[in-house]
Design an enzyme around this catalytic site. Sequence first.
Site, short mmCIF file in Angstrom:
data_model
loop_
_atom_site.label_atom_id
_atom_site.label_comp_id
_atom_site.label_asym_id
_atom_site.label_seq_id
_atom_site.Cartn_x
_atom_site.Cartn_y
_atom_site.Cartn_z
N THR A 176 0.85 -1.19 0.00
CA THR A 176 0.00 0.00 0.00
C THR A 176 0.88 1.24 0.00
O THR A 176 2.08 1.18 0.28
CB THR A 176 -0.90 0.07 1.24
OG1 THR A 176 -0.08 0.32 2.40
CG2 THR A 176 -1.69 -1.20 1.42
N ASP A 177 0.28 2.38 -0.29
CA ASP A 177 0.95 3.64 -0.03
C ASP A 177 0.89 3.89 1.47
O ASP A 177 0.17 3.21 2.20
CB ASP A 177 0.27 4.77 -0.82
CG ASP A 177 1.21 5.94 -1.10
OD1 ASP A 177 2.22 6.10 -0.37
OD2 ASP A 177 0.94 6.70 -2.04
N TRP A 178 1.64 4.89 1.93
CA TRP A 178 1.82 5.11 3.37
C TRP A 178 0.50 5.53 4.04
O TRP A 178 -0.15 6.47 3.62
CB TRP A 178 2.89 6.16 3.58
CG TRP A 178 4.27 5.58 3.70
CD1 TRP A 178 5.22 5.92 4.63
CD2 TRP A 178 4.89 4.56 2.89
NE1 TRP A 178 6.37 5.17 4.45
CE2 TRP A 178 6.19 4.33 3.39
CE3 TRP A 178 4.47 3.81 1.80
CZ2 TRP A 178 7.06 3.40 2.84
CZ3 TRP A 178 5.33 2.88 1.24
CH2 TRP A 178 6.61 2.68 1.76
#
Length: 814
Positions: free
Chosen positions: A713-715
């Site tokens: 995932t992105d942060w």
Amino acid sequence: MLKKIDFDQGLNNINLIKTSHASQKAAAEGIVLLKNENGVLPLKSGTKISVFGRSQLDYNTGGTGSGGSVNVLYVADILNSLRKKLKIKVNEELAAVYEEWIKNNPISTGLGVWAARPHFQKEMTVTSEIAAKAAEHSETALIIIGRTAGEEQDNFNGEGSYRLTQQEHLMLKNVTDVFDKTVVLLNTSNIIDMKWVDEYDIDSVLYIWQGGQEGGEAVADILCGDKCPSGRLTDTIANNYTDYPSSENFGSKEENLYREDIYVGYRYFETFAKDRVKYPFGFGLSYTDFKITCADFRIENDIVKFETAVKNVGKVSGKEVVQVYFTPPEGKINKPKIQLAAFYKTKTLLPGESHKKTVSFPMSRMSSFDDSGHTGADNRFCYCLEKGEYKVLIGKNVRDPEFCTFSFKLNETKIVKKCVSALAPHQKFTCMKGKPGGGYDYVNVPQREYDIRKRIEDNLPDRVELTIDKGYKLADVKNGKVSMDKFIGQLTIEDLACLVRGEGMGSKRVRPGTGCAFGGVSSRLLDFGIPVAAGTDGPSGLRFDNGDAASLVPIGTMLACTWNTPLVREVYKCIGGEMLANDIDLLLGPGMNIHRNPLCGRNFEYYSEDPYISGVMAGAAINGLSDKGVMGTLKHLAANNQETKRKRVNSVVSERAVREIYLKGLEYALEYSKPTAIMTSYNPLNGQWCGSNYDLTTTIIRNEFGYSGVIMTDWWASMNEIGSHVATKENTAAMLRSGTDIYMVVNDPEHNSGKDNTIRAIGSGDLTLGELQKAAKNICGLLINLPCMERESIVQRGRGALSRIKKKLIWWKC
């Protein structure tokens, strides 16, 4: 001029000189010359120049946020780079005025807020008196217009962003009124409104983009003729912002309907709106001229092949970009009139010298996705080559009047690839479709007709039987002593749940200042020999939050404008060297989202409006990193084309546009390289957040494209259940069920500080052990091939006892 730098930066300084040289070369090749009249450029020996605009000293090196905020040791600005050129003379009186004004008017950094640096910096007022006085000392004016952009804020269609300010207009007017020769440089991250080019008496215009720390040197090389311009646009520059077909559906805080469908960039303009283009896709001028000839066109085993020859027919040395397009038959499937199929850049050719090359590309590259069964009911959800005449056009840009042209005919429609319908919207909306004879209408988009829950249930991965700890280490898997399944079988559910959590930012388990740690993020995982890998932000260089310095290379758009894939590979090979020197395993880049709209704040990280050049450039970056044994992360997937409310704005896109535009670049990157890490985006795509989107990560990326690496995932991303409008950071069960492997990031993976629901979902049956184990296998498969697997004292390093080796380097840079 000798520049001497004495610094104490530790392990991260070893390869800076190599990166510096590659960066300067790439910056020079990425500069695009759009206009050059009256022989103004290159500047002739003895030319006296007056330089206007604060960006001559406050050079914009790159965008803001994670993709460009690299701490650099120096910046080669434009003014001082020009001063080093002995053939020209800078108006030092005007330069001193700017130096004093800038000293008293420093740039705004946005009060130190993350990614809040303004798009536009206050500019010194150039009065008619200042311009007239400068003209007394020099015959040529150089005007530099600066902009920046970046993460979490899009540009806007107004003054100081997409449009020039009144102050900039005044500068252009007052300078062009008194100077015989005027050159304008655009030190910008994005393309901007260009109507002003025709409003003033301007001789030359160049997009110098943002060239990293060596950008000023590259600009001086181009202006003085030490390098010949060879950059070409990777976007169409329209007459007006409203001419872009996405302009009516961009910037919403809730939902954007991608009504332009497959007609993005030149696909739209060359099909429906040729008269709305200021500068076409692929365009760029040179100081010399080239002649392209082609011969021996043939098709062998469904591969299109032909011979090309490029001759420098001008008077100076230079490089040319050979661009190959195709036009398909009109057929039953709606199609753009022209599309890019291949390209290459020549070596530097001396006057009179020729370069020959065989060009080839698969016929399948000319296929179209039939999402409605237009070519036959059995062909629905297939890529088809429709029967009819195909033309192959070889030239210098999408509108080259001297195209070399070949054609061939298919007598029957040919199925190239059969697919399973995926990512189709469930929401009703209309999209653009061409009409026979010209123009377009809006038609209903095909809706989803399958049950995504049933698709998931029917394809659950097998579980590995849990065993006791048998003493197997991950190194045993790498060395072929034990299978991955037997190794994974030793891990408890708690171990597995920890393994799928990334730690960051600033984890003490890895080098200080990095973006994440993943892998051996608990004592038990370390005891199984699972190393801790370090990842840090890119793609324009290594971003360290603790202030440590690294090289800053040109922005992604500028690298793409080189049209030089070996050079992009060289740049990223140098970055890979810096990664090794800093114990970094994974670069969080390259970015490869499509330039759907010129206002997107992160366009600078990305390459183009075209998926082919985007994919090829991303592949070159991955190959360069791989040359050094490290890896990059292809991001952000998918349809992540604005920064405004990026974590919740829903991208509503047809299945065909997703496949032909927004995921096609990834497909090409996988064709040209072997990446082992991919990052999803924050946004929902057709209602399903991308970090928990099964059709995105499993149906297409893994099953159709054949990708077998890690997906993260992105942060601090959010995930949702199918059909739910609520997304949360805790729903890692939905993430894992979709086929995404790692949640990035939490503060303490070992103690589940993010309070994720992985273990609870296993207990309730909402997530199977096999799904969790599959993610673990993917993660361990990545770790085995990263440098962290071979670093000494893995356990000690992972438990926070990292001892940094300090080194000193005296670096001379001429």
